[in-house]
Motif scaffolding. Structure first.
Motif, PDB file in Angstrom:
ATOM      1  N   ASN A 546       0.816  -1.214   0.000  1.00 35.48           N
ATOM      2  CA  ASN A 546       0.000   0.000   0.000  1.00 35.48           C
ATOM      3  C   ASN A 546       0.848   1.262   0.000  1.00 35.48           C
ATOM      4  OD1 ASN A 546      -2.433  -1.322  -0.140  1.00 35.48           O
ATOM      5  ND2 ASN A 546      -2.689  -1.424   2.094  1.00 35.48           N
ATOM      6  N   VAL A 547       2.031   1.180   0.599  1.00 32.92           N
ATOM      7  CA  VAL A 547       2.950   2.322   0.544  1.00 32.92           C
ATOM      8  C   VAL A 547       3.499   2.454  -0.872  1.00 32.92           C
ATOM      9  CG1 VAL A 547       5.209   3.183   1.285  1.00 32.92           C
ATOM     10  CG2 VAL A 547       3.607   2.235   2.978  1.00 32.92           C
ATOM     11  N   LEU A 548       3.996   1.338  -1.430  1.00 29.84           N
ATOM     12  CA  LEU A 548       4.715   1.393  -2.709  1.00 29.84           C
ATOM     13  C   LEU A 548       3.802   1.710  -3.892  1.00 29.84           C
ATOM     14  CD1 LEU A 548       7.110  -1.634  -2.083  1.00 29.84           C
ATOM     15  CD2 LEU A 548       7.524   0.803  -1.673  1.00 29.84           C
ATOM     16  N   THR A 549       2.491   1.434  -3.729  1.00 28.32           N
ATOM     17  CA  THR A 549       1.562   1.745  -4.826  1.00 28.32           C
ATOM     18  C   THR A 549       0.838   3.065  -4.587  1.00 28.32           C
ATOM     19  OG1 THR A 549      -0.118   0.425  -3.701  1.00 28.32           O
ATOM     20  CG2 THR A 549       1.126  -0.661  -5.461  1.00 28.32           C
ATOM     21  N   ASN A 550       1.289   3.811  -3.591  1.00 27.99           N
ATOM     22  CA  ASN A 550       0.717   5.128  -3.295  1.00 27.99           C
ATOM     23  C   ASN A 550      -0.761   5.051  -2.872  1.00 27.99           C
ATOM     24  OD1 ASN A 550       0.989   7.917  -2.996  1.00 27.99           O
ATOM     25  ND2 ASN A 550       0.088   8.300  -5.018  1.00 27.99           N
ATOM     26  N   ARG A 551      -1.180   3.904  -2.329  1.00 27.77           N
ATOM     27  CA  ARG A 551      -2.544   3.830  -1.790  1.00 27.77           C
ATOM     28  C   ARG A 551      -2.565   4.345  -0.362  1.00 27.77           C
ATOM     29  NH1 ARG A 551      -5.027  -1.892  -3.923  1.00 27.77           N
ATOM     30  NH2 ARG A 551      -3.992  -1.875  -5.938  1.00 27.77           N
ATOM     31  N   ASP A 552      -1.524   4.013   0.372  1.00 26.94           N
ATOM     32  CA  ASP A 552      -1.389   4.527   1.737  1.00 26.94           C
ATOM     33  C   ASP A 552      -0.689   5.874   1.620  1.00 26.94           C
ATOM     34  OD1 ASP A 552      -0.961   5.016   4.378  1.00 26.94           O
ATOM     35  OD2 ASP A 552       0.293   3.246   4.753  1.00 26.94           O
ATOM     36  N   VAL A 553      -1.498   6.885   1.330  1.00 25.52           N
ATOM     37  CA  VAL A 553      -0.926   8.194   0.973  1.00 25.52           C
ATOM     38  C   VAL A 553      -0.147   8.784   2.155  1.00 25.52           C
ATOM     39  CG1 VAL A 553      -1.465  10.535   0.205  1.00 25.52           C
ATOM     40  CG2 VAL A 553      -2.732   8.588  -0.721  1.00 25.52           C
ATOM     41  N   GLY A 554       1.072   9.198   1.859  1.00 26.02           N
ATOM     42  CA  GLY A 554       1.943   9.747   2.892  1.00 26.02           C
ATOM     43  C   GLY A 554       2.398   8.678   3.878  1.00 26.02           C
ATOM     44  N   SER A 555       2.213   7.410   3.503  1.00 25.78           N
ATOM     45  CA  SER A 555       2.577   6.273   4.370  1.00 25.78           C
ATOM     46  C   SER A 555       1.954   6.392   5.753  1.00 25.78           C
ATOM     47  CB  SER A 555       4.101   6.146   4.505  1.00 25.78           C
ATOM     48  OG  SER A 555       4.712   6.159   3.247  1.00 25.78           O
TER      49      SER A 555
END
Ligand code: THG
Length: 784
Positions: A546-555
């Protein structure tokens, strides 16, 4: 065809009956036979004011509420419909069979079973349809499961169109914790014809409700609010018709298009809204169906990777098999809680084992699970009968695991999915097994999607499983699964699922294979990985993805979860399945665990210390969470049941130690009117008895008159009242006032989670007890 226009309902029936001066008696529906002219006149006034649909006076004419009536359900429903029909004759106004809540809570909150509820509704529905109702409206509902029983009865036993309105409190929840999204999603899927809100609040406070509901249903929206809030002093409603209409106007842009009034509204209100909005076209809606599942209190929108917990499944698990064989429901519930805590958003539920009554067990486990966790469930069985039994009692919108491409299976399972408003997993296999190539699996997926559509099941209810094969056996085909998944996702517009751990059977270091495969699968479009969420490497792969695909925005989520951990402990060992403690068991409503832990604690702790140091503080904590809207009635009652189980163990211990036998005096204890939470009172009762008092327990939800009458009749000098909810403290105050008037010298003490010493004084109590021990001190002081 002419354009649809806004439809108008009637206003308050009870309000008009009160104004008419007739005595309402216990069951106002008896007036259908005793005073038909009064009823007829009210209907006529509403029709004259502009109602297109009137509600017959049948709201509480159910078997349960009529148990002491001289009339039968059929008599009162028939008379109710006939009165409305006579009033409507020649006007074009339609007549609705009006059905309210049964008046008894369904399992697990109360004792009424789903099928009993179904049967109670069925009786009313059959009578109403036979008497000539044009449609049925279920209104003032607060329990989604009760509505489901009602809707199924209407669908299975009548041809009547079904409308349904539920009653929400200001926090956007019903009394039992049902949320608006869950109501919209579940009832739309169950095939009702119009949905909305009635009672409890004025129109303005319902505007946000309408806006929210419009996101979860394309159906026409009904709004039948009260004339504002009641004025507690005058016991009337303050709002006039013009204010009512002005507030109603605010709900129209969101799609409210069937308008009427509930308590406090009169024909004047209907006349005014008809004048304002008559002939208007309903506002256009921009509803888009969503991939979503829910329980009654929690909706999950599937718009990213959501973990399905695989652990409620006997496959390869010796302890789980034993638990099933020994009917150890507590073990299954602990597994459920653990998975949810570890991040599962859905729980797969499979209880199939040779030699077990899968149907009975599935139904029981679904009910039990839904009383302790609020995530949606995935009902996993290859047996259609088992699926149907579980789908009936499931509260919300579940996911069925599964159908496959075999025509006979599709024909057996899809009608159930449609009828019960579920979503379904479609496996890319058929009578010839699992095809080897991606293209062949895609063909099956396409057939499933098309066949589902022919049953009226939209793609938003479909999750395709391209089937994980075992890498050690079919290494060449591993990538075929993933290729097929991309094709399905892109070309069919459905979501996908995979049983991830199948991949690694027969290989060493399974977590390594599983994690890598999971990561690859997510990159190929996997939405619902079925995994063991207790393995941090697996959930961690999803977090990282989710971090690497930019789904978890701002991690953000990643930082929340891992930010504070030292780098070295981040990749920790599996979450340990430790034994639940007593407070954990009570908080989470685990009966069996509460009992077991209490037995263990008694070896090292005094019984009263367990009560005062663990049980009561935990119940107080539950009470506070309830008050602040963090948990809802079902969990509250579940916790009370668990605490009761613990307390039963303690009771046994205490009575075996009981030494004093002389009677010291008579005491009444009661949980006040409107309150069903009686665990605190039960504890106090047992403790007082142990100290030698003669305790008369009036039970829970005790009418004010009963407390007064019994106090006089039994010549009691000390009365203990308990209330858990702030809403019922009002009744406590009234009970105290009535007692004081009738028995001036009686002493009254009060207790319950929301009470304080100050508040106790304010409502006129002589004493406040914070726990059972203090209750004993008070009894000693008053009676010796
Ligand atoms: N697709 C769909 N549903 C499914 C599967 C699927 N349901 C069942 C299964 N496959 C997914 N569930 C599991 C459950 C357990 C295990 C794997 C998948 C498992 N059990 C270990 C074993 O057998 O060795 C026991 C491990 C343990 O005790 O932790 O691996 O593909 N739609």
């Amino acid at each position: 065809m002419s354009k649809p226009t806004i439809l108008f309902l009637d206003g308050g029936m009870g309000t008009m009956l009160q104004q008419s001066g007739v005595s309402l008696g216990k069951v106002p529906e008896e007036l259908n036979i005793r005073e038909p002219d009064v009823i007829l006149d009210i209907h006529r006034q509403y029709i004259e004011a502009g109602a297109d649909v009137i509600y017959a006076n049948t709201f509480s004419a159910n078997r349960y509420k009529l148990r002491d009536s001289a009339y039968s359900v059929c008599e009162l429903v028939t008379a109710g419909i006939q009165n409305a029909r006579r009033a409507a004759a020649g006007t074009g106004c339609r007549v609705a069979l009006d059905i309210g809540p049964i008046g008894q809570l369904l399992e697990p909150n109360g004792n009424l079973s789903f099928e009993e509820a179904y049967d109670i509704f069925r009786e009313m529905l059959l009578a109403g349809e036979a008497a000539g109702a044009d449609l049925v409206v279920f209104e003032t509902m607060t329990d989604l499961l009760e509505v489901k029983a009602a809707v199924l009865a209407a669908r299975e036993c009548t041809k009547l169109p079904v409308w349904c309105t539920m009653t929400f409190e200001e926090n956007g929840r019903t009394f039992t914790g049902t949320s608006i999204p869950s109501m919209g999603l579940t009832l739309t899927a169950l095939g009702v014809d119009a949905l909305g809100f009635n009672c409890s609040l004025g129109p303005k406070k319902m505007v946000p409700f309408v806006k929210e509901l419009a996101k979860w249903t394309p159906l026409p929206l009904i709004l039948k609010p009260n004339a504002g809030l009641p004025n507690l002093n005058s016991n009337t409603y303050d709002m006039d018709a013009a204010e009512f209409a002005a507030e109603m106007a605010e709900a129209l842009p969101y799609g409210a298009c069937i308008l009427g009034g509930c308590c406090g509204t009169t024909p004047e209100f209907i006349r005014t809204i008809k004048k304002e909005f008559g002939g208007c076209t309903p506002a256009p809606r921009d509803y888009a169906p969503k991939f979503a599942l829910c329980s009654a209190s929690h909706l999950l929108e599937v718009d990213g990777v959501c973990i399905v917990g695989e652990r409620i499944n006997p496959t390869g698990k010796k302890r789980f098999k034993e638990a099933l064989q020994n009917h150890n429901i507590g073990y299954i519930l602990t597994q459920a809680l653990e998975q949810v805590e570890a991040g599962a958003k859905i729980l797969d539920v499979n209880v199939g084992l040779p030699g077990i009554d899968e149907k009975a067990l599935m139904v029981e486990v679904v009910k039990e699970l839904q009383s302790v966790v609020d995530v949606p469930l995935q009902i996993d069985s290859s047996n259609a009968e088992v699926l149907e039994a579980a789908l009936r009692v499931y509260n919300g919108k579940p996911l069925v695991n599964s159908v496959n491409g075999e025509p006979a299976v599709l024909a057996r399972i899809l009608p159930l999915v449609k009828k019960y408003g579920a979503s379904v997993i479609g496996l890319c296999m058929d009578e010839n097994g699992i095809p080897l190539t991606a293209e062949e699996r895609f063909v099956i997926a396409k057939r499933i999607v098309e066949t589902a559509a022919s049953y009226g099941i939209p793609k938003e209810d479909l999750y395709i499983d391209c089937l994980t094969l075992t890498a050690s056996v079919q290494q060449k085909e591993v990538m075929e699964t993933l290729r097929a998944m991309t094709m399905v996702k892109e070309q069919l517009g459905v979501k996908t699922t995979l049983g991830v751990s199948n991949i690694s059977f027969g290989l060493p270091n399974r977590p390594l294979i599983n994690t890598t495969f999971l990561t690859m699968a997510m990159q190929h479009g996997l939405d619902l990985p079925i995994i063991n969420p207790n393995l941090p490497v697996m959930t961690g792969a999803i977090d990282a993805f989710n971090v690497l695909t930019n789904r978890d925005v701002g991690s953000k989520q990643y930082l929340e979860k891992y930010g504070e951990q030292a780098a070295s402990t981040a990749a920790a060992a599996p979450v340990k399945a430790s034994e639940p403690t007593l407070d954990y068991a009570v908080l989470n409503g685990l009966k069996d665990a509460a009992k077991e832990q209490t037995k263990k604690l008694l070896a090292s702790m005094e019984a009263m210390d367990i009560v005062n140091q663990i049980l009561i503080p935990t119940l107080d904590e539950v009470g506070i969470q309830f008050e602040t809207g963090k948990l809802f009635l079902p969990q509250l009652l579940q916790s009370a049941t668990a605490a009761q189980a613990a307390f039963d163990v303690i009771k046994e211990r205490i009575s075996s130690q009981k030494t004093e036998t002389i009677q010291k005096g008579r005491i009444i204890v009661a949980t006040v009117k409107g309150d069903v939470h009686d665990i605190g009172k039960n504890i106090v009762k047992v403790i007082l008895e142990n100290y030698g008092y003669d305790v008369i327990d009036l039970g829970k939800d005790v009418p004010i008159e009963t407390v007064v009458e019994e106090t006089i009749r039994r010549d009691v000098k000390l009365v203990g009242l308990s209330a858990l909810m702030t809403t019922t403290v009002v009744n406590m105050e009234q009970t105290i006032r009535a007692l004081r008037e009738a028995v001036p010298d009686v002493k009254i003490w009060v207790g319950g989670a929301v009470l304080t010493p100050d508040y106790a004084k304010e409502i006129g109590a002589d004493f406040y007890a914070k726990d059972a021990k203090q209750s004993v001190d008070i009894a000693k002081q008053v009676l010796g």
